[in-house]
Write an enzyme that holds these catalytic residues in place. Structure first.
Site, PDB file in Angstrom:
ATOM      1  N   HIS A  25     -25.743 -20.005  48.341  1.00 46.98           N
ATOM      2  CA  HIS A  25     -24.768 -19.114  47.700  1.00 46.98           C
ATOM      3  C   HIS A  25     -25.509 -18.197  46.735  1.00 46.98           C
ATOM      4  O   HIS A  25     -25.654 -18.494  45.548  1.00 46.98           O
ATOM      5  CB  HIS A  25     -23.699 -19.956  46.989  1.00 46.98           C
ATOM      6  CG  HIS A  25     -22.571 -19.156  46.412  1.00 46.98           C
ATOM      7  ND1 HIS A  25     -21.345 -19.715  46.109  1.00 46.98           N
ATOM      8  CD2 HIS A  25     -22.463 -17.847  46.070  1.00 46.98           C
ATOM      9  CE1 HIS A  25     -20.549 -18.795  45.610  1.00 46.98           C
ATOM     10  NE2 HIS A  25     -21.214 -17.642  45.561  1.00 46.98           N
ATOM     11  N   HIS A 205     -15.387 -17.697  49.710  1.00 46.70           N
ATOM     12  CA  HIS A 205     -15.187 -18.036  48.308  1.00 46.70           C
ATOM     13  C   HIS A 205     -13.732 -18.490  48.152  1.00 46.70           C
ATOM     14  O   HIS A 205     -12.808 -17.801  48.626  1.00 46.70           O
ATOM     15  CB  HIS A 205     -15.390 -16.809  47.415  1.00 46.70           C
ATOM     16  CG  HIS A 205     -16.823 -16.438  47.178  1.00 46.70           C
ATOM     17  ND1 HIS A 205     -17.719 -16.222  48.187  1.00 46.70           N
ATOM     18  CD2 HIS A 205     -17.503 -16.240  46.007  1.00 46.70           C
ATOM     19  CE1 HIS A 205     -18.892 -15.910  47.655  1.00 46.70           C
ATOM     20  NE2 HIS A 205     -18.803 -15.919  46.338  1.00 46.70           N
ATOM     21  N   GLU A 208     -12.684 -20.448  42.960  1.00 47.36           N
ATOM     22  CA  GLU A 208     -13.573 -20.070  41.842  1.00 47.36           C
ATOM     23  C   GLU A 208     -12.663 -19.868  40.629  1.00 47.36           C
ATOM     24  O   GLU A 208     -12.773 -20.583  39.639  1.00 47.36           O
ATOM     25  CB  GLU A 208     -14.341 -18.789  42.191  1.00 47.36           C
ATOM     26  CG  GLU A 208     -15.236 -18.284  41.060  1.00 47.36           C
ATOM     27  CD  GLU A 208     -15.972 -16.984  41.409  1.00 47.36           C
ATOM     28  OE1 GLU A 208     -15.592 -16.315  42.396  1.00 47.36           O
ATOM     29  OE2 GLU A 208     -16.928 -16.637  40.666  1.00 47.36           O
ATOM     30  N   ASP A 287     -25.237 -14.946  41.347  1.00 43.85           N
ATOM     31  CA  ASP A 287     -25.736 -13.598  41.021  1.00 43.85           C
ATOM     32  C   ASP A 287     -26.747 -13.735  39.885  1.00 43.85           C
ATOM     33  O   ASP A 287     -26.454 -13.415  38.722  1.00 43.85           O
ATOM     34  CB  ASP A 287     -24.566 -12.705  40.584  1.00 43.85           C
ATOM     35  CG  ASP A 287     -23.523 -12.572  41.676  1.00 43.85           C
ATOM     36  OD1 ASP A 287     -23.782 -11.841  42.643  1.00 43.85           O
ATOM     37  OD2 ASP A 287     -22.476 -13.241  41.573  1.00 43.85           O
TER      38      ASP A 287
HETATM   39  N1  ADE Z   1     -19.447 -11.203  44.496  1.00 47.27           N
HETATM   40  C1  ADE Z   1     -20.589 -11.444  43.846  1.00 47.27           C
HETATM   41  N2  ADE Z   1     -20.471 -12.534  43.082  1.00 47.27           N
HETATM   42  C2  ADE Z   1     -19.219 -13.016  43.269  1.00 47.27           C
HETATM   43  C3  ADE Z   1     -18.496 -14.126  42.779  1.00 47.27           C
HETATM   44  N3  ADE Z   1     -19.025 -14.986  41.909  1.00 47.27           N
HETATM   45  N4  ADE Z   1     -17.227 -14.289  43.189  1.00 47.27           N
HETATM   46  C4  ADE Z   1     -16.675 -13.431  44.042  1.00 47.27           C
HETATM   47  N5  ADE Z   1     -17.314 -12.374  44.539  1.00 47.27           N
HETATM   48  C5  ADE Z   1     -18.586 -12.167  44.166  1.00 47.27           C
HETATM   49 ZN    ZN Z   2     -20.397 -15.874  44.957  1.00 43.04          ZN
END
Ligand code: ADE
Ligand code: ZN
Length: 351
Positions: A25, A205, A208, A287
């Site tokens: 991820h 995803h 979250e 990220d």
């Molecule tokens: N795009 C990049 N990072 C993300 C994240 N944490 N959740 C959803 N979309 C994303």
């Molecule tokens: Zn992500």
């Protein structure tokens, strides 16, 4: 009461940093460091709304997912040419190698680029070339997963899949990312069905920021093989039991969750509970240029905050390999390398 963060035992820290691991991820656009953003902006004559690297970095204070996405898409606007995509991915692979990542399944967001007039071909050629070179230079087995932006329409996702079809051999699956709440998985039922018919793997995803229902629908409607994040699952014991029984992997991203205020701090993160519930969870960076660190930083900070031990390290690394889309033979060889590493470091391989 918040537990006092512990310092990691040096032998455990060395083990965690050097053990082979997979990253499942990572958004490649989220590995774009401010220094490279400025270098690419200059190379491509793109004006940035920030005077310098320090000011840009100082803007990385997020209150939720959307506040991050706004700045993340602005950062990605400097990417124009095949070489830009190569340079971004190559910088990630150098860091991945330093973190003992031996397998990586990497998200990319073509719509972020094609919407600005960048050809799909430039994106995929640059990223693919970096993957091939990472294998040759570092032995990292890397694959690409094409993500659809869920804040855009399903028609736009269908058009993206169509544009990607000539490049089918360059990616192994599709995913779903961007603004979660208000854009449930079922919005993308048809495009995921088409992707599955092309023999592509499917991830999404879910959970979250969004509710457990989004995780269920990612499984039932999209037929997701892995859930990205999924940390909200613990709100629903029946869902947790299902995820455990079906061995659905959760690609958990601890530093991301804290930066985006999903958890107040790392000591409140639920990774330990997810593992205790028998879920196939592992650690990822999401990220890393925006969230304070790459994969080993995630491991070391999370282990210190939650008091995790060598048994957890083994479980997390092993889960990362088991949850990958590698063949059964490749997984067995990855796990054998992990076992050898534990023994070489003087740690017992857990039963
Ligand atoms: N795009 C990049 N990072 C993300 C994240 N944490 N959740 C959803 N979309 C994303
Ligand atoms: Zn992500």
């Amino acid at each position: 009461m918040t537990p006092t963060p512990q310092r990691l035992d040096p032998a455990l820290e060395r083990l965690v940093r050097t053990m082979p691991k997979a990253e499942l991820h990572i958004h490649i656009e989220g590995s774009l460091e401010p220094e490279l953003i400025f270098a690419l902006a200059e190379r491509n004559g793109v004006a940035l709304p920030y005077p310098d690297v320090e000011t840009l970095r100082a803007a990385y204070a997020f209150s939720d997912l959307q506040s991050f996405l706004d700045i993340y898409y602005a950062g990605a606007s400097v990417l124009r040419t095949e070489q830009d995509f190569f340079d971004m991915a190559w910088a990630y692979f150098e860091r991945a190698h330093a973190d003992a990542i031996t397998r990586a399944e990497i998200f990319f967001d073509p719509q972020t680029h094609t919407e600005r007039g960048v050809p799909f071909e430039a994106v995929i050629r640059g990223l693919s070339r970096a993957c091939e070179q990472a294998r040759a230079a570092f032995g990292i087995r890397a694959s690409l997963i094409l993500c659809f932006l869920r804040h855009l329409s399903e028609e736009a996702a269908l058009a993206t899949l169509e544009a990607a079809r000539p490049w089918r051999e360059h990616f192994i699956g599709v995913g779903l990312d961007s603004s979660e709440v208000g854009h449930p998985p079922e919005k993308f039922a048809r495009v995921f069905e088409k992707a599955r018919a092309l023999g592509l793997h499917v991830v999404a995803h879910a959970g979250e920021e969004g509710p457990p229902e989004y995780i269920r629908n990612a499984l039932d409607v999209l037929r997701a093989e892995r859930i990205d994040h999924g940390v909200q699952a613990l709100k629903d014991p029946a869902l947790v039991a299902r995820l455990a029984a079906e061995r659905i992997p959760l690609t958990v991203c601890p530093l991301s969750n804290v930066k985006l205020c999903v958890f107040e701090d790392l000591s409140r993160h639920n990774l330990r509970e997810l593992l205790d519930a028998g879920l196939v969870a592992m650690v990822n960076s999401d990220d890393p240029a925006y969230f304070g660190g790459y994969l080993n930083q995630n491991f070391v900070e999370t282990f210190a905050a939650l008091g995790l031990d060598a048994g957890h390290a083994y479980r997390l690394a092993r889960n990362s390999f088991e949850a990958s889309f590698a063949s059964a033979e490749e997984k067995a060889s990855d796990i054998a390398a992990l076992d050898r590493h534990f023994e070489a470091c003087g740690f017992a391989v857990p039963e």
